[in-house]
Design a protein around this motif. Structure first.
Motif, PDB file in Angstrom:
ATOM      1  N   ASP A 250       1.025  -1.089   0.047  1.00  0.00           N
ATOM      2  CA  ASP A 250      -0.034  -0.063  -0.026  1.00  0.00           C
ATOM      3  C   ASP A 250       0.858   1.356  -0.060  1.00  0.00           C
ATOM      4  OD1 ASP A 250       0.915   0.215   2.543  1.00  0.00           O
ATOM      5  OD2 ASP A 250      -1.084  -0.319   3.629  1.00  0.00           O
ATOM      6  N   ASP A 251       0.131   2.332   0.238  1.00  0.00           N
ATOM      7  CA  ASP A 251       0.894   3.648   0.121  1.00  0.00           C
ATOM      8  C   ASP A 251       2.096   3.657   1.103  1.00  0.00           C
ATOM      9  OD1 ASP A 251      -0.378   4.560  -2.007  1.00  0.00           O
ATOM     10  OD2 ASP A 251      -1.894   5.621  -0.931  1.00  0.00           O
ATOM     11  N   SER A 252       1.896   3.096   2.272  1.00  0.00           N
ATOM     12  CA  SER A 252       2.742   2.985   3.355  1.00  0.00           C
ATOM     13  C   SER A 252       3.987   1.950   2.957  1.00  0.00           C
ATOM     14  CB  SER A 252       2.323   2.723   4.651  1.00  0.00           C
ATOM     15  OG  SER A 252       1.780   1.481   4.856  1.00  0.00           O
ATOM     16  N   LYS A 253       3.759   1.355   2.015  1.00  0.00           N
ATOM     17  CA  LYS A 253       4.798   0.180   1.828  1.00  0.00           C
ATOM     18  C   LYS A 253       4.788  -1.129   2.430  1.00  0.00           C
ATOM     19  CE  LYS A 253       7.119   0.444  -1.219  1.00  0.00           C
ATOM     20  NZ  LYS A 253       6.862   0.499  -2.686  1.00  0.00           N
ATOM     21  N   GLU A 254       3.271  -1.172   3.312  1.00  0.00           N
ATOM     22  CA  GLU A 254       3.139  -2.301   3.727  1.00  0.00           C
ATOM     23  C   GLU A 254       2.460  -3.347   2.945  1.00  0.00           C
ATOM     24  OE1 GLU A 254       1.283  -3.799   8.156  1.00  0.00           O
ATOM     25  OE2 GLU A 254       0.548  -1.778   7.234  1.00  0.00           O
TER      26      GLU A 254
END
Length: 293
Positions: A250-254
């Protein structure tokens, strides 16, 4: 010792992520198998402040700077499996040891599946390339060949005249229609439909009809897939992109597994050292935020 973050992969993205965490005084373990994707190239280009430097030198300098931080533990070794859940992960190494961490960050990079053209693998990163921004300038506007592996070759052939007189070898992998052929002709691109038999010399292409065509450099598109099977084994979803596969984030790199993050070439397109470093820095900050909030 239980680390806050275990980073699997100690190349450019992994080190950039670790730097953010170390500067927040978080205990970090980097596990690195020493298999940088650009290990075949003698020079790295397009990375501000490091243009033209051997990527091995850039890597060594960065590692030296990271090792100054006392919160870093670095293991030269190969991770073979991982398990657990958020705040309680474990990673097993090839030497039989095991490490624990609250978060996992995959920066494993990609493995390039190259076209099965005799002579290509030996020239990969030296005379056969994938990125004109990384290697095109040094060809000094010489003759450029595109070895087709699929539809991306058409895009490469349209683009590469910026760097030199271009020839597209369709090599039974693409069949440009009349409109595409007209577009390429308008760009000054030649098209060779005779199959490629082998690569010879520095960057010479031997065709099935016996002709040998010489070039300053060649470009092709490999199929790039995650270098390690561990993310998929752990349950991280993969997704297709125009160049192969990557870990979905996702946008948080999770990733799709809570507490597991991914960054660099294995989690984004397009691919370059600069973009991997930026992606790693963002991922490191996001992993830190997940530990705080």
């Amino acid at each position: 010792m239980k680390h806050d973050v275990i980073v699997i992969g100690g190349s450019f993205a992994g080190m950039a992520a670790a730097l953010q965490l170390l500067r927040a005084r978080r205990p970090v373990l980097i596990v690195d198998a020493g298999e940088r994707r650009n290990r075949f190239a003698s020079h790295s280009h397009g990375f501000l402040g490091q243009d033209g430097i051997d990527p091995a030198v850039i890597w060594a300098r960065a590692r030296e700077q990271l090792l100054i931080y006392p919160a870093l533990n670095w293991i030269d070794g190969k991770a073979i499996s991982a398990g657990g859940q958020k705040d309680s992960f474990h990673v097993a190494l090839e030497d039989g040891s095991r490490s624990e961490g609250r978060r996992l960050l995959f920066a494993t990079g990609l493995r390039d599946i190259l076209p099965e053209i005799p002579g290509l693998a030996e020239r990969w990163g030296r005379a056969v390339f994938h990125c004109p921004y990384c290697h095109g300038y040094e060809l000094n506007r010489g003759r450029v060949g595109v070895l087709a592996t699929g539809s991306m070759a058409l895009h490469q052939a349209q683009f590469l005249p910026e760097w030199g007189e271009t020839t597209l070898f369709t090599n039974c992998a693409v069949q440009p229609d009349a409109a595409v052929r007209a577009d390429l002709a308008a760009r000054g691109v030649s098209i060779e439909d005779i199959p490629v038999v082998t690569l010879e010399g520095e960057a010479d292409v031997r065709l099935a009809d016996g002709r040998l065509l010489s070039f300053t450099g060649l470009f092709t598109t490999s199929r790039a897939v995650p270098a390690s099977p561990i993310p998929e084994m752990l349950g991280c979803a993969l997704e297709e992109n125009p160049l192969g596969q990557q870990i979905r984030t996702d946008d948080s790199k999770e990733t799709t597994v809570p507490g597991v993050f991914a960054c660099g070439d294995v989690a984004r397109v397009p691919h370059s050292v600069s973009l991997a470093v930026g992606d790693g820095a963002w991922a490191g900050a996001q992993v830190h935020r997940s530990l705080v909030f």
